[in-house]
Design a protein around this motif. Structure first.
Motif, mmCIF file in Angstrom:
data_model
loop_
_atom_site.group_PDB
_atom_site.id
_atom_site.type_symbol
_atom_site.label_atom_id
_atom_site.label_comp_id
_atom_site.label_asym_id
_atom_site.label_seq_id
_atom_site.Cartn_x
_atom_site.Cartn_y
_atom_site.Cartn_z
ATOM 1 N N PRO A 115 0.837 -1.206 0.000
ATOM 2 C CA PRO A 115 0.000 0.000 0.000
ATOM 3 C C PRO A 115 0.868 1.249 0.000
ATOM 4 O O PRO A 115 1.886 1.320 0.691
ATOM 5 N N SER A 116 0.466 2.219 -0.803
ATOM 6 C CA SER A 116 1.252 3.442 -0.908
ATOM 7 C C SER A 116 0.798 4.455 0.130
ATOM 8 O O SER A 116 -0.397 4.717 0.277
ATOM 9 N N PRO A 117 1.726 5.062 0.860
ATOM 10 C CA PRO A 117 1.350 6.092 1.840
ATOM 11 C C PRO A 117 0.979 7.410 1.182
ATOM 12 O O PRO A 117 0.507 8.319 1.850
ATOM 13 N N ARG A 118 1.184 7.500 -0.137
ATOM 14 C CA ARG A 118 0.914 8.761 -0.838
ATOM 15 C C ARG A 118 -0.401 8.724 -1.604
ATOM 16 O O ARG A 118 -0.575 9.432 -2.586
ATOM 17 N N ALA A 119 -1.335 7.922 -1.147
ATOM 18 C CA ALA A 119 -2.597 7.734 -1.864
ATOM 19 C C ALA A 119 -3.530 8.914 -1.627
ATOM 20 O O ALA A 119 -4.228 8.982 -0.614
ATOM 21 N N LEU A 120 -3.497 9.874 -2.527
ATOM 22 C CA LEU A 120 -4.406 11.016 -2.466
ATOM 23 C C LEU A 120 -5.597 10.764 -3.372
ATOM 24 O O LEU A 120 -5.470 10.148 -4.419
ATOM 25 N N HIS A 121 -6.781 11.262 -2.982
ATOM 26 C CA HIS A 121 -8.011 11.108 -3.766
ATOM 27 C C HIS A 121 -8.348 9.627 -3.985
ATOM 28 O O HIS A 121 -9.112 9.304 -4.882
ATOM 29 N N SER A 122 -7.756 8.725 -3.237
ATOM 30 C CA SER A 122 -7.808 7.324 -3.635
ATOM 31 C C SER A 122 -8.302 6.432 -2.521
ATOM 32 O O SER A 122 -7.947 6.602 -1.359
ATOM 33 N N ALA A 123 -9.160 5.445 -2.890
ATOM 34 C CA ALA A 123 -9.609 4.442 -1.938
ATOM 35 C C ALA A 123 -8.624 3.289 -1.883
ATOM 36 O O ALA A 123 -8.580 2.557 -0.903
ATOM 37 N N ARG A 151 -3.168 3.210 -8.876
ATOM 38 C CA ARG A 151 -4.027 3.958 -7.964
ATOM 39 C C ARG A 151 -5.450 4.020 -8.488
ATOM 40 O O ARG A 151 -5.673 4.388 -9.645
ATOM 41 N N TYR A 152 -6.394 3.649 -7.640
ATOM 42 C CA TYR A 152 -7.815 3.840 -7.975
ATOM 43 C C TYR A 152 -8.242 5.247 -7.578
ATOM 44 O O TYR A 152 -7.950 5.715 -6.468
ATOM 45 N N VAL A 153 -8.949 5.918 -8.488
ATOM 46 C CA VAL A 153 -9.494 7.245 -8.222
ATOM 47 C C VAL A 153 -10.950 7.266 -8.681
ATOM 48 O O VAL A 153 -11.255 6.848 -9.806
ATOM 49 N N ALA A 154 -11.837 7.725 -7.832
ATOM 50 C CA ALA A 154 -13.250 7.816 -8.192
ATOM 51 C C ALA A 154 -13.431 8.804 -9.346
ATOM 52 O O ALA A 154 -12.646 9.748 -9.489
ATOM 53 N N PRO A 155 -14.462 8.618 -10.185
ATOM 54 C CA PRO A 155 -14.627 9.484 -11.359
ATOM 55 C C PRO A 155 -14.692 10.971 -11.044
ATOM 56 O O PRO A 155 -14.053 11.776 -11.733
ATOM 57 N N ASP A 156 -15.436 11.368 -10.004
ATOM 58 C CA ASP A 156 -15.531 12.802 -9.719
ATOM 59 C C ASP A 156 -14.200 13.360 -9.240
ATOM 60 O O ASP A 156 -13.796 14.472 -9.627
ATOM 61 N N ALA A 157 -13.471 12.592 -8.423
ATOM 62 C CA ALA A 157 -12.157 13.045 -7.969
ATOM 63 C C ALA A 157 -11.173 13.128 -9.131
ATOM 64 O O ALA A 157 -10.342 14.037 -9.201
ATOM 65 N N SER A 212 -11.880 13.783 -12.284
ATOM 66 C CA SER A 212 -12.176 14.984 -13.069
ATOM 67 C C SER A 212 -11.654 16.235 -12.386
ATOM 68 O O SER A 212 -11.140 17.153 -13.048
ATOM 69 N N ALA A 213 -11.759 16.290 -11.054
ATOM 70 C CA ALA A 213 -11.223 17.437 -10.326
ATOM 71 C C ALA A 213 -9.704 17.511 -10.479
ATOM 72 O O ALA A 213 -9.135 18.600 -10.651
ATOM 73 N N MET A 214 -9.052 16.357 -10.441
ATOM 74 C CA MET A 214 -7.600 16.328 -10.620
ATOM 75 C C MET A 214 -7.205 16.800 -12.012
ATOM 76 O O MET A 214 -6.223 17.539 -12.177
ATOM 77 N N VAL A 215 -7.964 16.381 -13.013
ATOM 78 C CA VAL A 215 -7.680 16.807 -14.387
ATOM 79 C C VAL A 215 -7.853 18.318 -14.513
ATOM 80 O O VAL A 215 -7.017 19.021 -15.100
ATOM 81 N N ASP A 255 -7.600 20.569 -12.228
ATOM 82 C CA ASP A 255 -6.570 21.291 -11.472
ATOM 83 C C ASP A 255 -5.158 21.012 -11.984
ATOM 84 O O ASP A 255 -4.181 21.491 -11.400
ATOM 85 N N GLY A 256 -5.040 20.216 -13.044
ATOM 86 C CA GLY A 256 -3.732 19.921 -13.594
ATOM 87 C C GLY A 256 -2.939 18.910 -12.799
ATOM 88 O O GLY A 256 -1.724 18.780 -12.981
ATOM 89 N N GLU A 257 -3.605 18.139 -11.908
ATOM 90 C CA GLU A 257 -2.917 17.149 -11.080
ATOM 91 C C GLU A 257 -2.868 15.776 -11.746
ATOM 92 O O GLU A 257 -2.244 14.845 -11.219
ATOM 93 N N ALA A 258 -3.560 15.605 -12.841
ATOM 94 C CA ALA A 258 -3.566 14.318 -13.542
ATOM 95 C C ALA A 258 -3.602 14.580 -15.035
ATOM 96 O O ALA A 258 -4.099 15.605 -15.495
ATOM 97 N N GLY A 259 -3.087 13.620 -15.798
ATOM 98 C CA GLY A 259 -3.030 13.776 -17.244
ATOM 99 C C GLY A 259 -1.664 14.278 -17.680
ATOM 100 O O GLY A 259 -0.748 14.449 -16.882
ATOM 101 N N GLY A 260 -1.534 14.472 -18.968
ATOM 102 C CA GLY A 260 -0.276 14.964 -19.497
ATOM 103 C C GLY A 260 0.646 13.852 -19.935
ATOM 104 O O GLY A 260 0.325 12.666 -19.838
ATOM 105 N N ALA A 261 1.804 14.229 -20.432
ATOM 106 C CA ALA A 261 2.757 13.282 -21.018
ATOM 107 C C ALA A 261 3.118 12.179 -20.040
ATOM 108 O O ALA A 261 3.379 12.426 -18.863
ATOM 109 N N GLY A 262 3.129 10.937 -20.537
ATOM 110 C CA GLY A 262 3.554 9.802 -19.746
ATOM 111 C C GLY A 262 2.491 9.193 -18.861
ATOM 112 O O GLY A 262 2.699 8.122 -18.295
ATOM 113 N N SER A 263 1.365 9.851 -18.693
ATOM 114 C CA SER A 263 0.330 9.331 -17.803
ATOM 115 C C SER A 263 -0.487 8.247 -18.497
ATOM 116 O O SER A 263 -0.645 8.249 -19.722
#
Length: 772
Positions: A307-315, A326-332, A334-337, A339-347
């Motif tokens: 288990p990762s201790p850095r699990a943000l937005h994640s169950a 990492r599992y992320v709920a759909p609404d979380a 979209s919020a990450m996308v 805010d620029g916290e998810a997506g982009g090159a290499g993801s």
């Protein structure tokens, strides 16, 4: 084979049948009919007859109450302690749960599943039956306990259909009667009629020994971790995901779709470790339980995962040297996308059960993630992947025309030709498809009677298949509502046997004054009446409770009938029918989507409410639209519309400040009233364009300018992020990420340029309305 067996002999016959199923890697259904006591007694005898692996009992009543089991040598009293002893001796521990919790068994396997649908408080929940049927392992049995009344009376689960003022015992039971009729005619169902002491065990057509190995679910020689060749191909495609070439993976249940995702995740991160890289693989699905199998296979193939201790937005989040899953709920997500916290090159993003996620969210992720895969169940009890394929394919073609599709055909958890899969598909219409549409004429409208529809399987399949195709979340419970919900109706365009479109509605409201007051004050909440109660409690218009409100619950148009006015014809016919029957308001509630809103507005419907939170089922805010059918309805609608117009800017600033900019734009256009720019607003707008003053201080003028443009139908889709900045307070960094701009200065210039464009297109209209 028909016999009059004692329970011991019956157990022997059933075990012999089950053994033959197991030899073919098949599963079977046993239908036990009788009264509540005798069917439970038979279930206990079956549980005690052998050592079952992980047996499951679904029902509201206890399984260990005292019963009498007739043996060949007389009668033996089997009380609770005796049953427990026998089950203990056989090594079986029975799991019992209510039908409401049946979905919690997803990802588990059971050799015996007993579903109790007879007795006080018991009932046949179509979705629950579909959920637990998929957990039966190869060689196992699904046992269905029902009354022997032919399904002529509603059971306890019909309470969910009994909208006020109906009681469940007043409803029709066309769905149950259809189930009994089909169970009596379908091949592959063993039937034990307890009242007549008759056991009928069907013959089995054993698969030929020369069938291809893949048809029996054998392991693929090309990949030792995979159980079929098409599963191996899916894993290979997932591991080799390429930029801007999304993969769409579809499969029926039992084909190893989730296992393929888990195997691929392990290999992606293992390859990253070999290359000295770290990769984050994001996994999303409507519920965390939906991805349990993915994590199970990932953990099995990644012994060092922790288990990762850095699990943000994640169950759930697992880490290995090569990166993170990492599992992320759909609404979380979209919020990450946003805010620029998810997506982009290499993801990398893997979307499981994509059919249950709104197309708008899928589109956002498609644009944000260069490497992405969508997986969905095509014929599932929770909804259909065909609706996803049809509605989302256009977005794929536009943004990523080189997308690829893979379909898993071969069952891996059981063999091809599995009798239980065939029976459940027929009972729940999981495999219903929209048939080829017949030519139709304008005005060729038919009201379809539920009783006739239940008795006409081909027409029912055509209509329900069309509903499945058009909607993400059409489930077996919707089939029962189609046939038995009170105050509802079904209307088709064209031939009912090959419809171009179908609309389903339900009548609401009509409360007396005393009840309306109690509901408005939150003291009562009668079952049903979603639209009328929401308009009273949330929109503040208690008159909606006394008015006659008709809610369109489903509207579907065949792909061959789209862009030909079929939807408009259906809604037009439904509107005229509502007028003739004295309805005050005709409306609908659906997940807020700009394209859907545009369709309803084109038919004269006006927006009156938007939910403050995202719905669990759709991931979107519920949007309500209405059209007046009477003078009283028009007065109600005027008040509701004015309330919402005043409220919307304030909601956007606070509770709805994360609403998608495209929806912000659509709502501002939909609710726009005639507005003007005064001299001060005009000067402020010009100063903004000239770059002389701070944009934040000019926000009121920009908001007014946007409303003027919206009212004059001059607000473009390209202005969506300008509206989001002005009304929601979206940050410069959010705009920079969404628009691909580098730095705050460029964001400010983009805002000034958009204000200039809006000002140029709207100011002349405003001057013509009074400034000149």
């Amino acid at each position: 084979m028909m016999t009059a067996p004692t329970p011991s002999r019956a157990m022997a016959q059933l075990e012999a049948w089950r053994h033959r199923l197991a030899a073919s890697r098949w599963r079977g259904m046993l239908w036990v009919s009788g009264d509540a006591a005798s069917t439970l007694n038979a279930a206990r005898c079956l549980l005690a007859s052998r050592r079952w692996r992980s047996p499951l009992f679904v029902g509201e009543q206890g399984i260990g109450e005292q019963v009498t089991c007739k043996q060949e040598g007389g009668e033996q009293d089997i009380g609770q302690s005796t049953v427990i002893a026998e089950l203990g001796a056989s090594g079986s521990t029975v799991t019992q749960l209510s039908r409401a919790k049946a979905r919690t068994r997803l990802g588990t396997e059971h050799e015996l599943v007993i579903y109790n649908a007879v007795g006080q408080g018991e009932g046949l929940d179509p979705d629950a039956l579909g959920a637990v049927a998929g957990t039966v392992m190869a060689g196992g049995l699904l046992v269905l306990l029902t009354a022997d009344d032919g399904g002529l009376s509603p059971d306890a689960d019909y309470r969910r259909l009994a909208a006020h003022p109906w009681r469940s015992d007043q409803l029709s039971s066309h769905y149950l009667a259809r189930c009994h009729r089909l169970l009596g005619s379908l091949e592959g169902v063993a039937r034990w009629r307890l009242a007549d002491r008759v056991l009928e065990v069907p013959p089995l057509d054993i698969p030929s020994l020369d069938l291809p190995e893949s048809s029996m679910g054998a392991a693929s020689p090309q990949d030792g971790e995979c159980l079929s060749q098409d599963q191996a191909e899916a894993v290979a495609r997932l591991v080799q995901l390429r930029r801007r070439r999304p993969l769409v993976l579809t499969a029926d249940r039992g084909r190893g779709k989730s296992a393929a995702l888990g195997i691929a995740c392990a290999r992606i991160l293992a390859r990253a470790e070999q290359r000295g890289e770290r990769v984050e693989v994001l996994l999303t699905a409507p519920r965390p339980a939906a991805v349990a199998t993915v994590f199970e296979h990932f953990s099995r193939l990644s012994p060092g995962a922790r288990p990762s201790p850095r699990a943000l937005h994640s169950a759930k989040c697992m880490e290995v040297p090569g990166g993170v899953l990492r599992y992320v709920a759909p609404d979380a997500l979209s919020a990450m996308v946003t805010d620029g916290e998810a997506g982009g090159a290499g993801s990398v993003l893997l979307v499981d059960e994509a059919a249950a996620i709104p197309a708008a969210l899928l589109g956002e992720w498609l644009a944000a993630f260069p490497r992405i895969a969508f997986a969905t169940t095509e014929h599932g009890y929770e909804g259909s992947g065909r609706g996803f394929a049809l509605r989302f394919r256009r977005r794929l073609d536009e943004l990523t025309p080189q997308w690829q599709g893979v379909r898993l055909e071969t069952p891996v958890r059981w063999a091809a030709g599995d009798p239980l899969e065939v029976v459940i598909s027929r009972l729940l219409l999981l495999d219903a498809d929209a048939v080829e549409v017949a030519p139709w004429q304008d005005g060729q409208i038919s009201l379809v009677e539920p009783a006739g529809l239940a008795a006409d399987e081909s027409t029912l399949r055509a209509i329900f298949g069309l509903l499945i195709q058009a909607h993400y979340r059409t489930t077996p419970t919707d089939l029962r509502a189609l046939l038995d919900a009170p105050s509802g109706a079904v209307m088709t365009l064209g031939s009912p046997t090959a419809p171009a479109g179908v609309v389903v509605w339900s009548d609401e409201g009509g409360f007396d004054t005393a009840l309306a007051d109690q509901v408005a004050l939150g003291q009562r909440r009668p079952r049903g009446h979603l639209l009328a109660q929401s308009l009273a409690v949330h929109a503040g218009e208690r008159g909606a409770l006394e008015a006659r409100v008709r809610r369109v619950t489903r509207i579907a148009v065949h792909p061959d009938g789209r862009r030909q006015g079929a939807g408009a014809q259906l809604l037009g016919a439904a509107f005229h029918w509502a007028q003739e029957e004295g309805t005050d308001l005709l409306g609908a509630s659906f997940g807020g989507d700009a394209e859907l809103l545009a369709f309803w507005r084109s038919q004269g419907y006006r927006v009156v409410r938007l939910g403050l939170t995202r719905e669990t089922a759709t991931g979107e805010h519920a949007l309500m639209v209405l059209k007046a059918c009477s003078e009283q309805g028009e007065r109600l609608l005027e008040r509701l519309e004015v309330r919402f117009q005043r409220l919307l800017p304030r909601l956007l600033a606070f509770e709805l400040n994360d609403l998608a900019p495209q929806m912000v734009h659509a709502l501002l256009v939909a609710t726009a009233r005639e507005a003007t720019l005064d001299d001060a607003d005009h000067r402020d707008a010009e100063d903004i364009v000239g770059g002389y003053r701070d944009l934040a201080l000019m926000r009121p003028a920009i908001q007014q300018l946007i409303q003027v443009a919206a009212g004059a139908e001059q607000l473009m889709e390209e202005d969506a992020w300008l509206a989001a900045w002005a009304f929601q307070g979206r940050s410069d960094s959010q705009l920079a990420h969404a628009l691909g701009l580098n730095g705050r200065t460029r964001v400010k210039q983009w805002l000034r340029d958009r204000v200039g464009r809006v000002l140029a297109s709207a100011v002349d209209l405003s001057m013509g309305n009074g400034r000149g």
